[in-house]
Design a protein around this motif. Structure first.
Motif, PDB file in Angstrom:
ATOM      1  N   GLU A 179       0.830  -1.252   0.016  1.00  0.00           N
ATOM      2  CA  GLU A 179      -0.134   0.120  -0.008  1.00  0.00           C
ATOM      3  C   GLU A 179       0.636   1.164  -0.080  1.00  0.00           C
ATOM      4  N   GLN A 180       1.875   1.353   0.645  1.00  0.00           N
ATOM      5  CA  GLN A 180       2.678   2.471   0.866  1.00  0.00           C
ATOM      6  C   GLN A 180       3.545   2.542  -0.495  1.00  0.00           C
ATOM      7  N   LEU A 181       3.915   1.552  -1.192  1.00  0.00           N
ATOM      8  CA  LEU A 181       4.234   1.760  -2.653  1.00  0.00           C
ATOM      9  C   LEU A 181       3.267   2.188  -3.367  1.00  0.00           C
ATOM     10  N   ARG A 182       2.457   1.631  -3.469  1.00  0.00           N
ATOM     11  CA  ARG A 182       1.050   2.387  -4.242  1.00  0.00           C
ATOM     12  C   ARG A 182       1.053   3.782  -3.985  1.00  0.00           C
ATOM     13  N   ILE A 183       1.064   4.114  -2.800  1.00  0.00           N
ATOM     14  CA  ILE A 183       0.703   5.786  -2.563  1.00  0.00           C
ATOM     15  C   ILE A 183       2.075   6.596  -3.051  1.00  0.00           C
ATOM     16  N   ARG A 184       3.103   5.954  -2.995  1.00  0.00           N
ATOM     17  CA  ARG A 184       4.414   6.539  -3.512  1.00  0.00           C
ATOM     18  C   ARG A 184       4.429   6.680  -5.030  1.00  0.00           C
ATOM     19  N   ARG A 185       3.992   5.627  -5.553  1.00  0.00           N
ATOM     20  CA  ARG A 185       3.967   5.747  -6.964  1.00  0.00           C
ATOM     21  C   ARG A 185       2.756   6.642  -7.517  1.00  0.00           C
ATOM     22  N   ILE A 186       1.694   6.710  -6.830  1.00  0.00           N
ATOM     23  CA  ILE A 186       0.438   7.962  -7.125  1.00  0.00           C
ATOM     24  C   ILE A 186       1.174   9.051  -6.970  1.00  0.00           C
ATOM     25  N   THR A 187       1.807   9.344  -5.961  1.00  0.00           N
ATOM     26  CA  THR A 187       2.464  10.736  -5.531  1.00  0.00           C
ATOM     27  C   THR A 187       3.480  11.135  -6.518  1.00  0.00           C
ATOM     28  N   ALA A 188       4.131  10.040  -7.063  1.00  0.00           N
ATOM     29  CA  ALA A 188       5.354  10.481  -8.300  1.00  0.00           C
ATOM     30  C   ALA A 188       4.632  10.719  -9.405  1.00  0.00           C
ATOM     31  N   TYR A 189       3.598  10.036  -9.797  1.00  0.00           N
ATOM     32  CA  TYR A 189       2.572  10.550 -10.945  1.00  0.00           C
ATOM     33  C   TYR A 189       2.390  11.984 -10.666  1.00  0.00           C
ATOM     34  N   CYS A 190       1.700  12.318  -9.621  1.00  0.00           N
ATOM     35  CA  CYS A 190       1.236  13.516  -9.424  1.00  0.00           C
ATOM     36  C   CYS A 190       2.255  14.750  -9.460  1.00  0.00           C
ATOM     37  N   LEU A 191       3.311  14.437  -9.055  1.00  0.00           N
ATOM     38  CA  LEU A 191       4.415  15.440  -8.960  1.00  0.00           C
ATOM     39  C   LEU A 191       4.923  15.407 -10.303  1.00  0.00           C
ATOM     40  N   LEU A 192       4.884  14.235 -11.295  1.00  0.00           N
ATOM     41  CA  LEU A 192       5.209  14.502 -12.596  1.00  0.00           C
ATOM     42  C   LEU A 192       4.440  15.430 -13.365  1.00  0.00           C
ATOM     43  N   GLY A 193       3.150  15.397 -12.854  1.00  0.00           N
ATOM     44  CA  GLY A 193       2.219  16.175 -13.413  1.00  0.00           C
ATOM     45  C   GLY A 193       2.605  17.835 -13.134  1.00  0.00           C
ATOM     46  N   VAL A 194       3.020  18.101 -11.947  1.00  0.00           N
ATOM     47  CA  VAL A 194       3.260  19.403 -11.534  1.00  0.00           C
ATOM     48  C   VAL A 194       4.535  19.759 -12.411  1.00  0.00           C
ATOM     49  N   CYS A 195       5.467  18.775 -12.570  1.00  0.00           N
ATOM     50  CA  CYS A 195       6.441  18.903 -13.220  1.00  0.00           C
ATOM     51  C   CYS A 195       6.196  19.757 -14.870  1.00  0.00           C
ATOM     52  N   PHE A 196       5.643  18.933 -15.494  1.00  0.00           N
ATOM     53  CA  PHE A 196       4.640  19.136 -16.662  1.00  0.00           C
ATOM     54  C   PHE A 196       4.155  20.591 -16.501  1.00  0.00           C
ATOM     55  N   VAL A 197       3.469  20.702 -15.898  1.00  0.00           N
ATOM     56  CA  VAL A 197       2.599  22.006 -15.762  1.00  0.00           C
ATOM     57  C   VAL A 197       3.520  22.952 -15.676  1.00  0.00           C
ATOM     58  N   THR A 198       4.437  22.998 -14.666  1.00  0.00           N
ATOM     59  CA  THR A 198       5.638  24.096 -14.329  1.00  0.00           C
ATOM     60  C   THR A 198       6.200  24.268 -15.690  1.00  0.00           C
ATOM     61  N   ALA A 199       6.666  23.232 -16.313  1.00  0.00           N
ATOM     62  CA  ALA A 199       7.636  23.412 -17.609  1.00  0.00           C
ATOM     63  C   ALA A 199       6.859  23.899 -18.707  1.00  0.00           C
ATOM     64  N   LEU A 200       5.644  23.626 -18.944  1.00  0.00           N
ATOM     65  CA  LEU A 200       4.809  24.039 -19.999  1.00  0.00           C
ATOM     66  C   LEU A 200       4.552  25.485 -19.603  1.00  0.00           C
ATOM     67  N   LEU A 201       4.201  26.107 -18.467  1.00  0.00           N
ATOM     68  CA  LEU A 201       3.936  27.572 -18.055  1.00  0.00           C
ATOM     69  C   LEU A 201       5.008  28.472 -18.310  1.00  0.00           C
ATOM     70  N   ILE A 202       6.266  27.791 -17.886  1.00  0.00           N
ATOM     71  CA  ILE A 202       7.411  28.464 -18.132  1.00  0.00           C
ATOM     72  C   ILE A 202       7.833  28.718 -19.611  1.00  0.00           C
ATOM     73  N   VAL A 203       7.733  27.660 -20.241  1.00  0.00           N
ATOM     74  CA  VAL A 203       8.197  27.432 -21.669  1.00  0.00           C
ATOM     75  C   VAL A 203       7.301  28.700 -22.501  1.00  0.00           C
ATOM     76  N   LEU A 204       5.926  28.522 -22.181  1.00  0.00           N
ATOM     77  CA  LEU A 204       4.888  29.315 -22.955  1.00  0.00           C
ATOM     78  C   LEU A 204       4.877  30.856 -22.533  1.00  0.00           C
ATOM     79  N   ASN A 205       5.769  31.110 -21.330  1.00  0.00           N
ATOM     80  CA  ASN A 205       5.699  32.491 -20.814  1.00  0.00           C
ATOM     81  C   ASN A 205       4.585  33.072 -20.383  1.00  0.00           C
ATOM     82  N   LEU A 206       3.623  32.168 -19.682  1.00  0.00           N
ATOM     83  CA  LEU A 206       2.334  32.716 -19.237  1.00  0.00           C
ATOM     84  C   LEU A 206       2.491  33.231 -18.113  1.00  0.00           C
TER      85      LEU A 206
END
Length: 118
Positions: free
Chosen positions: A3-30
């Motif tokens: 269960e702990q590994l599952r939670i960590r995997r889900i957290t990693a997916y969510c943080l990858l989403g945060v990485c993607f959104v952050t990079a996108l907003l910076i690259v698009l200069n919004l």
């Protein structure tokens, strides 16, 4: 433990989403409040979580405390490097940090996948 590994995997997916959104907003200069929130959320959690996920910490709360502390430390080191080199390009530094963090998070996701039982 599974269960702990599952939670960590889900957290990693969510943080990858945060990485993607952050990079996108910076690259698009919004310049929106969403960018500010995304960058603060990223710099305050993701780099440290990507690092501390390699340490076997039993309690999720300790993992998050360590992640925030490590994230702040990484941010300070990167900022100090920018100041000392007289190369003040915070957007480029955040993008570099996003790509490094995303690589570590992707590795964490791949290594924490459940193994299929034949």
């Amino acid at each position: 433990m599974a269960e702990q590994l599952r939670i960590r995997r889900i957290t990693a997916y969510c943080l990858l989403g945060v990485c993607f959104v952050t990079a996108l907003l910076i690259v698009l200069n919004l310049h929106t409040p969403v960018r500010t929130i995304a960058v603060l959320l990223f710099t305050g959690t993701a780099p440290g979580w990507a690092l501390i996920s390699y340490v076997n910490v039993r309690h999720l709360s300790v993992t998050w405390i360590g992640a925030v502390g490590l994230s702040l430390s990484v941010g300070l080191v990167v900022s100090q490097a920018l100041v000392l080199t007289h190369a003040w390009h915070p957007e480029a530094a955040v993008l570099g940090l996003v790509f490094a963090t995303a690589a570590l998070l992707a590795h964490h996701v791949l290594r924490s996948r459940p193994r299929s039982v034949p």
